[in-house]
Write a protein that holds these residues in place. Structure first.
Motif, PDB file in Angstrom:
ATOM      1  N   ASP A 283       0.871  -1.153  -0.027  1.00  0.00           N
ATOM      2  CA  ASP A 283      -0.110   0.047  -0.202  1.00  0.00           C
ATOM      3  C   ASP A 283       0.805   1.210  -0.023  1.00  0.00           C
ATOM      4  OD1 ASP A 283      -2.086   1.876   0.238  1.00  0.00           O
ATOM      5  OD2 ASP A 283      -2.915   1.331   2.077  1.00  0.00           O
ATOM      6  N   PHE A 284       0.706   2.082  -1.075  1.00  0.00           N
ATOM      7  CA  PHE A 284       1.678   3.086  -1.220  1.00  0.00           C
ATOM      8  C   PHE A 284       1.042   4.605  -0.517  1.00  0.00           C
ATOM      9  CE2 PHE A 284       3.571   0.196  -4.007  1.00  0.00           C
ATOM     10  CZ  PHE A 284       5.217   0.656  -3.817  1.00  0.00           C
ATOM     11  N   ASN A 285      -0.409   4.600  -0.120  1.00  0.00           N
ATOM     12  CA  ASN A 285      -0.812   5.453   0.509  1.00  0.00           C
ATOM     13  C   ASN A 285      -0.338   5.566   1.963  1.00  0.00           C
ATOM     14  OD1 ASN A 285      -2.579   7.705   1.250  1.00  0.00           O
ATOM     15  ND2 ASN A 285      -3.989   6.466   1.853  1.00  0.00           N
ATOM     16  N   VAL A 286       0.964   5.782   2.300  1.00  0.00           N
ATOM     17  CA  VAL A 286       1.416   5.974   3.641  1.00  0.00           C
ATOM     18  C   VAL A 286       2.115   7.363   3.963  1.00  0.00           C
ATOM     19  CG1 VAL A 286       1.582   3.594   4.062  1.00  0.00           C
ATOM     20  CG2 VAL A 286       3.492   4.654   2.962  1.00  0.00           C
ATOM     21  N   ASP A 287       2.289   7.822   5.229  1.00  0.00           N
ATOM     22  CA  ASP A 287       2.803   8.891   5.412  1.00  0.00           C
ATOM     23  C   ASP A 287       3.765   8.793   6.822  1.00  0.00           C
ATOM     24  OD1 ASP A 287       3.940  11.409   6.070  1.00  0.00           O
ATOM     25  OD2 ASP A 287       2.139  12.433   6.342  1.00  0.00           O
ATOM     26  N   PRO A 288       5.289   8.443   6.558  1.00  0.00           N
ATOM     27  CA  PRO A 288       5.954   8.050   7.614  1.00  0.00           C
ATOM     28  C   PRO A 288       5.892   8.983   8.734  1.00  0.00           C
ATOM     29  CG  PRO A 288       7.177   7.912   5.624  1.00  0.00           C
ATOM     30  CD  PRO A 288       5.825   8.543   5.427  1.00  0.00           C
ATOM     31  N   LYS A 289       5.383  10.433   8.767  1.00  0.00           N
ATOM     32  CA  LYS A 289       5.550  11.204   9.707  1.00  0.00           C
ATOM     33  C   LYS A 289       4.256  11.165  10.410  1.00  0.00           C
ATOM     34  CE  LYS A 289       8.337  14.420   7.030  1.00  0.00           C
ATOM     35  NZ  LYS A 289       8.316  15.943   6.480  1.00  0.00           N
ATOM     36  N   ARG A 290       3.289  10.416  10.156  1.00  0.00           N
ATOM     37  CA  ARG A 290       1.984  10.390  10.863  1.00  0.00           C
ATOM     38  C   ARG A 290       2.133   9.819  12.052  1.00  0.00           C
ATOM     39  NH1 ARG A 290      -3.516   7.027   9.221  1.00  0.00           N
ATOM     40  NH2 ARG A 290      -4.984   8.283  10.803  1.00  0.00           N
ATOM     41  N   PRO A 291       1.501  10.130  13.184  1.00  0.00           N
ATOM     42  CA  PRO A 291       1.867   9.607  14.531  1.00  0.00           C
ATOM     43  C   PRO A 291       1.207   8.083  14.435  1.00  0.00           C
ATOM     44  CG  PRO A 291       0.229  11.332  14.749  1.00  0.00           C
ATOM     45  CD  PRO A 291       0.815  11.506  13.295  1.00  0.00           C
ATOM     46  N   PRO A 292       1.583   7.208  15.461  1.00  0.00           N
ATOM     47  CA  PRO A 292       0.808   5.863  15.543  1.00  0.00           C
ATOM     48  C   PRO A 292      -0.755   5.991  15.989  1.00  0.00           C
ATOM     49  CG  PRO A 292       2.752   6.124  16.839  1.00  0.00           C
ATOM     50  CD  PRO A 292       2.516   7.366  16.314  1.00  0.00           C
TER      51      PRO A 292
END
Length: 558
Positions: free
Chosen positions: A465-474
């Motif tokens: 899944d390429f809809n990710v944001d590494p900066k998003r909090p858990p």
């Protein structure tokens, strides 16, 4: 005025009016507002409507049936298996969204159904909840896939009106385009019918589109519907690409012979007014084009097409050419390591989302999966690129405001490192339509436990899944707990791949670095669960596992 009274300020509004104002903001704007003061932050946090909009935007989804405000719900339908999505309150929509997210992260489907279809097929398609395959020149089989509220529905047409060489469908427009070829006269014909009854489509001004080719064609590589246009890519002695506005019958793009690069290997729509070519020559490149159709703003008037009984669109009629807006270079290669093959695959492009679905991917969320093969040994790699990045180059070119502006040119180091992910070939795909939105589903592959080869290894299903944001909090604890209920014993946790990777191979001058983040989810098949499947296809929130020998299509995820 140098002073604005409190009564006229935004914060003086009642909370319900503040919420109404904030519903018109995009995600980034809304999140910035929450950082301005405590009252706005608390207002957004307390509002289910705003939280729902935020979570929809995070997943890059649209609500297919937005809630209708100030409308009294009709009495319940005794024949309905569940209430209409349009009548669901916001709390239930938000819960359904969280449940959908958790299930995809664990590949935890609700139920599994099997459908037997005749075979073998000479062409097939999966778009908007409909799986279709042609069994002969006049035989078309259709399966409307089931969902939470509807059962599956099969339909066969052993006497279809059109001769089927290949076809494309868009169920949201009740449209099927049948392709036939007359090799004697080098003629291609597209018959535009309705899926529902196989009759000529009433929205098409010309029910049959025809075009002459300069030479005998060898194969059809691509036919796709993108809203109001139909594209056809085929190989003769050189590549040819044609695009019609199917509603008006006007040929909008006519690229054959010298009008298209001879090294063109594949083509894909980016939108209904832009497309990309993949060039397999030298180190390779992606060429992006924009075009206009009759009736578009600023489009010149076209002369009427000749009407010769079947309203033939002549091959050499004067047509405005498409405009090249961008060129993207691929990684530099060593001498003699020429790019031999450069194919691309992406999701279908429908005019409207499936009305039976609750959620659908937002525009521009798609991912393209490209396959690159270099040199005489055809060493292979996969390259993932987001559609919204490619479309941003179209907008960048248009922002120049000059029709004579040259294409935007980017070398690999300028665009590829941050906007792609390259890796070795992951799996052989026997079936297409394995991409939907930003999600890619791979065929089941053997899993060797602890690196030890076994007689009957377990099979594992893998999805990216390429809809990710590494900066998003858990995720909050309550969402993590909800997802945990779908975890199975021994399963791997979903893994975020956000660190850069390098591909080292003899084909490249230097190691190829890429950084596009993605999420890996897996499911190890229970005993015999994936046995016999030759591939998986994905459509919305459904997975289709295909068993060719048994002629079975299994809907695995919904």
């Amino acid at each position: 005025m140098s002073h604005i009274s409190r009564s006229a300020s935004l914060l003086a509004l009642p909370e319900e009016l503040l919420i109404a104002v904030f519903t018109h903001l995009a995600l980034r704007e809304l999140l910035r507002c929450t950082q301005t003061c405590k009252r706005i932050h608390d207002t957004v946090a307390r509002s289910l409507e705003l939280q729902y909009q935020i979570e929809l935007a995070v997943d890059r989804l649209i609500d297919v049936h937005p809630q209708l405000p100030f409308v009294r719900p009709p009495p319940p339908d005794a024949n309905a298996t569940r209430p209409s999505y349009a009548l669901l309150p916001t709390a239930e929509r938000l819960a359904a969204l969280f449940d959908r997210r958790a299930r995809w992260r664990r590949l935890a489907w609700r139920r599994r159904e099997s459908f037997h279809l005749p075979g073998p097929c000479q062409a097939y398609e999966l778009v908007g909840g409909v799986f279709a395959l042609s069994l002969s020149m006049h035989h078309l089989a259709l399966l409307r896939l089931p969902d939470a509220a509807h059962a599956g529905d099969q339909l066969e047409r052993p006497e279809a009106q059109a001769r089927v060489r290949d076809f494309a469908i868009d169920p949201s427009q009740d449209l099927v385009a049948f392709v036939s070829i007359d090799l004697r006269f080098c003629r291609i014909t597209l018959a535009l019918h309705r899926i529902s009854d196989d009759k000529p489509h009433p929205d098409a001004t010309r029910k049959v589109l025809e075009v002459l080719t300069p030479v005998t064609m060898h194969s059809i590589n691509f036919i796709q519907i993108a809203d109001d246009v139909i594209g056809l890519f085929f190989l003769a002695h050189s590549p040819c690409f044609l695009v019609w506005n199917w509603r008006t019958g006007i040929l909008a793009v006519n690229c054959c012979s010298f009008e298209i690069p001879v090294d063109t290997f594949d083509i894909a729509f980016l939108s209904n007014r832009s497309y990309m070519l993949t060039l397999a020559a030298g180190s390779g490149s992606i060429e992006i084009y924009s075009f206009t159709c009759d009736g578009d703003e600023g489009a010149p008037a076209l002369p009427p097409s000749p009407a010769t009984g079947s309203e033939l669109l002549a091959m050499f009629m004067p047509i405005r050419p498409p405009t090249q807006v961008a060129r993207l270079a691929l990684p530099p290669t060593q001498p003699g390591q020429v790019l031999r093959r450069f194919s691309t695959h992406g999701p279908p492009r429908v005019a409207r989302p499936d009305p039976r679905a609750q959620f659908a991917p937002a525009p521009e969320t798609d991912v393209h999966l490209m396959e690159l093969r270099y040199g005489d040994r055809l060493e292979g790699f996969n390259l993932f690129v987001l559609n919204r990045f490619l479309l941003s180059l179209v907008r960048e070119w248009k922002a120049l405001g000059r029709a004579d502006a040259g294409p935007v040119v980017r070398e690999w180091e300028e665009w590829g490192v941050e906007n792609t992910r390259m890796m070795g070939l992951l799996a052989p795909f026997r079936w297409l339509r394995y991409i939907h939105g930003s999600r890619v589903v791979f065929p089941p592959s053997p899993l060797w436990l602890n690196g030890v080869e076994q007689q009957t290894p377990a099979l594992i299903l893998v999805a990216f899944d390429f809809n990710v944001d590494p900066k998003r909090p858990p995720s909050p604890a309550y969402l993590a707990a909800h997802e945990a209920q779908y975890a199975r014993a021994g399963e791997r946790e979903p893994a975020l791949q956000a660190l850069p990777t390098w591909v080292e191979a003899p084909a490249f001058v230097a190691p190829v670095e890429t950084r596009l983040p993605y999420l890996v989810t897996t499911r190890v098949g229970a005993e015999g669960e994936f046995e016999g499947y030759t591939g998986f296809m994905v459509d919305g929130d459904r997975l289709l596992g295909l068993k060719v020998r048994a002629n079975v299509v299994n809907r695995c995820a919904e």
